[in-house]
Design a protein around this motif. Structure first.
Motif, PDB file in Angstrom:
ATOM      1  N   THR A 222       0.830  -1.203   0.000  1.00 47.05           N
ATOM      2  CA  THR A 222       0.000   0.000   0.000  1.00 47.05           C
ATOM      3  C   THR A 222       0.865   1.253   0.000  1.00 47.05           C
ATOM      4  N   ILE A 223       2.031   1.164   0.660  1.00 44.84           N
ATOM      5  CA  ILE A 223       2.904   2.335   0.751  1.00 44.84           C
ATOM      6  C   ILE A 223       3.314   2.797  -0.649  1.00 44.84           C
ATOM      7  N   SER A 224       3.702   1.839  -1.507  1.00 43.41           N
ATOM      8  CA  SER A 224       4.112   2.207  -2.862  1.00 43.41           C
ATOM      9  C   SER A 224       2.978   2.912  -3.593  1.00 43.41           C
ATOM     10  N   LEU A 225       1.768   2.412  -3.395  1.00 42.41           N
ATOM     11  CA  LEU A 225       0.606   3.022  -4.037  1.00 42.41           C
ATOM     12  C   LEU A 225       0.363   4.427  -3.490  1.00 42.41           C
ATOM     13  N   LEU A 226       0.471   4.527  -2.171  1.00 45.52           N
ATOM     14  CA  LEU A 226       0.220   5.797  -1.497  1.00 45.52           C
ATOM     15  C   LEU A 226       1.215   6.857  -1.958  1.00 45.52           C
ATOM     16  N   VAL A 227       2.469   6.428  -2.158  1.00 46.42           N
ATOM     17  CA  VAL A 227       3.515   7.370  -2.530  1.00 46.42           C
ATOM     18  C   VAL A 227       3.291   7.907  -3.943  1.00 46.42           C
ATOM     19  N   ILE A 228       2.808   7.025  -4.839  1.00 51.02           N
ATOM     20  CA  ILE A 228       2.672   7.457  -6.239  1.00 51.02           C
ATOM     21  C   ILE A 228       1.350   8.178  -6.491  1.00 51.02           C
ATOM     22  N   LEU A 229       0.406   8.028  -5.565  1.00 47.02           N
ATOM     23  CA  LEU A 229      -0.930   8.596  -5.763  1.00 47.02           C
ATOM     24  C   LEU A 229      -0.927  10.098  -6.101  1.00 47.02           C
ATOM     25  N   PRO A 230      -0.168  10.929  -5.380  1.00 47.49           N
ATOM     26  CA  PRO A 230      -0.220  12.362  -5.697  1.00 47.49           C
ATOM     27  C   PRO A 230       0.210  12.683  -7.129  1.00 47.49           C
ATOM     28  N   LEU A 231       1.043  11.826  -7.716  1.00 45.88           N
ATOM     29  CA  LEU A 231       1.484  12.071  -9.089  1.00 45.88           C
ATOM     30  C   LEU A 231       0.527  11.432 -10.084  1.00 45.88           C
ATOM     31  N   ALA A 232      -0.152  10.349  -9.647  1.00 48.11           N
ATOM     32  CA  ALA A 232      -1.021   9.625 -10.563  1.00 48.11           C
ATOM     33  C   ALA A 232      -2.373  10.307 -10.702  1.00 48.11           C
ATOM     34  N   LEU A 233      -2.866  10.905  -9.622  1.00 53.42           N
ATOM     35  CA  LEU A 233      -4.155  11.582  -9.704  1.00 53.42           C
ATOM     36  C   LEU A 233      -3.987  12.883 -10.483  1.00 53.42           C
ATOM     37  N   PRO A 234      -5.037  13.323 -11.191  1.00 51.24           N
ATOM     38  CA  PRO A 234      -4.940  14.588 -11.911  1.00 51.24           C
ATOM     39  C   PRO A 234      -4.560  15.731 -10.973  1.00 51.24           C
ATOM     40  N   GLY A 235      -3.696  16.619 -11.468  1.00 50.88           N
ATOM     41  CA  GLY A 235      -3.224  17.736 -10.648  1.00 50.88           C
ATOM     42  C   GLY A 235      -4.357  18.594 -10.127  1.00 50.88           C
ATOM     43  N   VAL A 236      -5.421  18.713 -10.920  1.00 45.72           N
ATOM     44  CA  VAL A 236      -6.506  19.591 -10.495  1.00 45.72           C
ATOM     45  C   VAL A 236      -7.192  19.019  -9.258  1.00 45.72           C
ATOM     46  N   VAL A 237      -7.253  17.686  -9.141  1.00 46.68           N
ATOM     47  CA  VAL A 237      -7.864  17.057  -7.963  1.00 46.68           C
ATOM     48  C   VAL A 237      -6.978  17.276  -6.737  1.00 46.68           C
ATOM     49  N   THR A 238      -5.681  16.952  -6.888  1.00 45.55           N
ATOM     50  CA  THR A 238      -4.747  17.191  -5.789  1.00 45.55           C
ATOM     51  C   THR A 238      -4.760  18.657  -5.371  1.00 45.55           C
ATOM     52  N   GLY A 239      -4.762  19.526  -6.353  1.00 40.09           N
ATOM     53  CA  GLY A 239      -4.712  20.965  -6.082  1.00 40.09           C
ATOM     54  C   GLY A 239      -5.909  21.431  -5.273  1.00 40.09           C
ATOM     55  N   ILE A 240      -7.114  21.037  -5.703  1.00 42.94           N
ATOM     56  CA  ILE A 240      -8.317  21.484  -4.996  1.00 42.94           C
ATOM     57  C   ILE A 240      -8.353  20.895  -3.591  1.00 42.94           C
ATOM     58  N   ALA A 241      -7.977  19.604  -3.470  1.00 44.64           N
ATOM     59  CA  ALA A 241      -8.001  18.963  -2.151  1.00 44.64           C
ATOM     60  C   ALA A 241      -7.083  19.708  -1.185  1.00 44.64           C
ATOM     61  N   LEU A 242      -5.860  20.030  -1.632  1.00 48.07           N
ATOM     62  CA  LEU A 242      -4.916  20.713  -0.752  1.00 48.07           C
ATOM     63  C   LEU A 242      -5.405  22.128  -0.446  1.00 48.07           C
ATOM     64  N   ASN A 243      -5.915  22.808  -1.469  1.00 48.70           N
ATOM     65  CA  ASN A 243      -6.417  24.163  -1.282  1.00 48.70           C
ATOM     66  C   ASN A 243      -7.510  24.186  -0.218  1.00 48.70           C
ATOM     67  N   ASN A 244      -8.429  23.226  -0.345  1.00 51.46           N
ATOM     68  CA  ASN A 244      -9.531  23.089   0.601  1.00 51.46           C
ATOM     69  C   ASN A 244      -9.011  22.847   2.012  1.00 51.46           C
ATOM     70  N   ALA A 245      -8.039  21.910   2.127  1.00 46.32           N
ATOM     71  CA  ALA A 245      -7.518  21.556   3.446  1.00 46.32           C
ATOM     72  C   ALA A 245      -6.752  22.723   4.058  1.00 46.32           C
ATOM     73  N   PHE A 246      -5.938  23.385   3.245  1.00 43.37           N
ATOM     74  CA  PHE A 246      -5.159  24.516   3.772  1.00 43.37           C
ATOM     75  C   PHE A 246      -6.079  25.604   4.300  1.00 43.37           C
ATOM     76  N   ARG A 247      -7.122  25.870   3.517  1.00 40.42           N
ATOM     77  CA  ARG A 247      -8.015  26.957   3.944  1.00 40.42           C
ATOM     78  C   ARG A 247      -8.776  26.578   5.197  1.00 40.42           C
ATOM     79  N   ALA A 248      -9.118  25.289   5.337  1.00 41.89           N
ATOM     80  CA  ALA A 248      -9.905  24.866   6.493  1.00 41.89           C
ATOM     81  C   ALA A 248      -9.034  24.704   7.736  1.00 41.89           C
ATOM     82  N   VAL A 249      -7.799  24.184   7.551  1.00 38.81           N
ATOM     83  CA  VAL A 249      -7.000  23.817   8.724  1.00 38.81           C
ATOM     84  C   VAL A 249      -6.017  24.919   9.107  1.00 38.81           C
ATOM     85  N   LEU A 250      -5.338  25.504   8.105  1.00 40.55           N
ATOM     86  CA  LEU A 250      -4.266  26.438   8.442  1.00 40.55           C
ATOM     87  C   LEU A 250      -4.773  27.857   8.693  1.00 40.55           C
ATOM     88  N   GLN A 251      -5.824  28.239   7.963  1.00 42.21           N
ATOM     89  CA  GLN A 251      -6.302  29.614   8.080  1.00 42.21           C
ATOM     90  C   GLN A 251      -6.655  30.004   9.517  1.00 42.21           C
TER      91      GLN A 251
END
Lengths: 270, 270
Positions: free
Chosen positions: A100-129
């Motif tokens: 699972t680790i190998s899969l987990l590591v490659i996931l951020p590169l395998a998923l479309p950038g727009v999905v990763t981008g929105i997920a991180l944007n959402n999390a940053f705004r909710a958690v860090l703000q």
């Protein structure tokens, strides 16, 4: 395989056409950066170094370049540490969920950038703000590091697989402790893998635009973002041409270096 | 003295070693990355307050409902799938002979050179490659000069398909090349010995064995195409692809729940 002369020639022509498709557009960009025509019509009307001279002290471009380098160094540093740790865990231990680790590591590169981008944007705004941390260069580094880990991980994992564990066992048998073994035996052996993984991770971060768009604060402009925002302005075309040409030449460099210093494969991105 | 103690503890307890190696990477990837992904897909079931525009937690399939019932979205999704299919076909047509020549015809030295020649532009900046096609297809660009058009530009859906095919070409070449490398030459020779022509060998022996590799490449081309919104802005003229829907809902409409629901499409389809 026995191929007729005609089949061989056909295959050769198809291959050369394929390579031409790959390289002609890049060559056009490089040639155009010396094109003296302001509208950059093809074929070039003359040769000039004017655009290069003008680009070298373009303040906006230099600022963006600096930001990109900072983000790249930050992301590479994080990826080097995390990728190496994960590679050691996966290669040197057997445990539940190792695949699972190998899969987990490659996931951020395998998923479309727009999905990763929105997920991180959402999390940053909710958690860090709430803590007063807004989108900034820091969040860009976090985003980039997430998908750079896999590059370092792949390089180090392949090296560890080739090395085996006997040298480390010998070192321990001779009385070295865990840290000494890492410092004097393991680290020198994986150093070139780290170097090539780091170079490739830097190249990936330097080039990234989609995740950057979603994780960068208002004042943070990396080079790709700067290029994209100036791409549609006709009066900026000369500068964009030069930057693009420079990037074509520059992008070849880290990859070439990475394969020279003993990277496992430049295809590590896939 | 303290590092020696620590070293002894680490040496005696492999689980502790594994745990400390895994701690940071897992903390980063599971909590920061998977956490944000999960949170985002959870918001796909949320709604948006009509007055304030803020996301409202809850459970509703409304986002998916409008996604599947609105003919505009269905048309964009169908168009994106069409572009992705076109990209895949173009890439397969270019990649198959190129990879075949690399793997089975070229001498080992030429092979190394060709692999490097194909891989290096993979690392050239994404934006620069898309820009290269903007230059090639633009008014009085290379294409216009070649076919003698009247200084017109050729942006649109076809231009987008070609540019995306160019961008993702290495992602098709590499798996196909690796797949061909794995096919033993003896199989091909056996087929020839039994009287099959080169074409027949290719169709009945190589192609079936190569099919999984082509599928692997197609997964890349599909998922990358469905997640891309930048190329279509650069060379697509006024056309839009599915990732633009996601992007516009985050950036312009500020409707994160809907964007999250739409974001499931490029993840789920391939």
């Amino acid at each position: 395989m026995i191929l007729s002369r005609r089949a061989r020639i056909l295959l050769f022509v198809a291959m050369m056409l394929g390579l031409a498709v790959i390289y002609v557009p890049l060559l056009v960009v490089v040639v155009n950066s010396f094109n003296s025509s302001r509208t950059f019509g093809w074929p070039p009307s003359g040769f000039t170094l004017d655009w290069w001279a003008r680009t070298i002290d373009n303040a906006g471009m230099l600022q963006a370049l600096l930001t990109s380098v900072e983000a790249g160094i930050g992301a590479t540093a994080v990826a080097l540490v995390l990728g190496t740790m994960a590679a050691f865990a996966v290669q040197r231990f057997k445990f539940f969920g190792r695949d699972t680790i190998s899969l987990l590591v490659i996931l951020p590169l395998a998923l479309p950038g727009v999905v990763t981008g929105i997920a991180l944007n959402n999390a940053f705004r909710a958690v860090l703000q709430p803590f007063g941390i807004s989108l900034s260069l820091f969040t860009v580094i976090v985003g980039h590091a997430t998908f750079c880990i896999v590059i370092v991980y792949n390089n180090v994992l392949a090296r560890l697989r080739r090395l085996g564990g006997s040298l480390e066992e010998a070192s321990m048998d001779l009385g070295a402790d865990v840290f000494q073994t890492f410092r004097f035996v393991t680290f020198p052996l994986i150093r070139t893998a780290l170097l090539s993984g780091g170079l490739l991770a830097f190249a990936l971060s330097f080039d990234e635009i989609i995740v950057t768009t979603f994780t960068a604060g208002p004042g943070v402009t990396t080079l790709p973002i700067w290029i994209f925002s100036n791409l549609f302005r006709p009066n900026q075309a000369p500068v964009i041409n030069v930057v693009a040409a420079a990037l074509v030449i520059l992008s070849v460099l880290p990859v070439w270096l990475a394969t020279r210093v003993g990277g496992e494969s430049a295809g590590g991105r896939i | 003295m303290r590092t020696a103690t620590l070293s002894r503890v680490l040496y005696r307890k492999p689980l502790l070693r594994l745990g400390s190696l895994l701690s940071l990477p897992l903390l980063w990837l599971v909590i920061a990355y998977l956490g944000s992904l999960a949170a985002m897909f959870l918001t796909a079931f949320w709604t948006v307050d009509a007055f304030t525009g803020n996301p409202v937690p809850g459970f509703s399939l409304g986002n998916f409902g409008s996604l599947f019932s609105d003919p505009t979205y269905l048309a964009v999704a169908a168009r994106s799938l069409g572009v992705a299919a076109g990209v895949t076909v173009i890439d397969a047509i270019i990649a198959l002979p190129l990879a075949f020549f690399m793997a089975k015809v070229a001498s080992p030295r030429a092979q190394r050179f060709l692999v490097a020649a194909v891989l290096t532009p993979l690392w050239a900046s994404y934006l620069v490659k898309a820009y290269a096609w903007r230059v090639m297809l633009g008014g009085s660009g290379v294409l216009d000069w070649m076919i003698g058009g009247g200084s017109q530009s050729y942006y649109g859906l076809t231009a987008t398909t070609v540019t995306l095919a160019y961008l993702w070409l290495p992602y098709m070449i590499l798996p196909v090349y690796a797949g061909l490398e794995r096919i033993p030459n003896s199989l091909i020779e056996a087929s020839s010995d039994l009287g099959a022509s080169a074409w027949r060998t290719f169709r009945s022996v190589i192609l079936p064995l190569l099919f999984p590799a082509v599928v692997a490449g197609s997964i890349f081309t599909f998922s990358l195409t469905l997640g891309d919104y930048i190329t279509v802005k650069i060379v697509g003229g006024k056309s839009q692809l599915f990732a633009n829907v996601i992007y516009d809902n985050v950036v312009t409409a500020d409707n994160l729940p809907f964007a999250a629901a739409a974001g499931l499409f490029p993840v789920a389809v391939p």
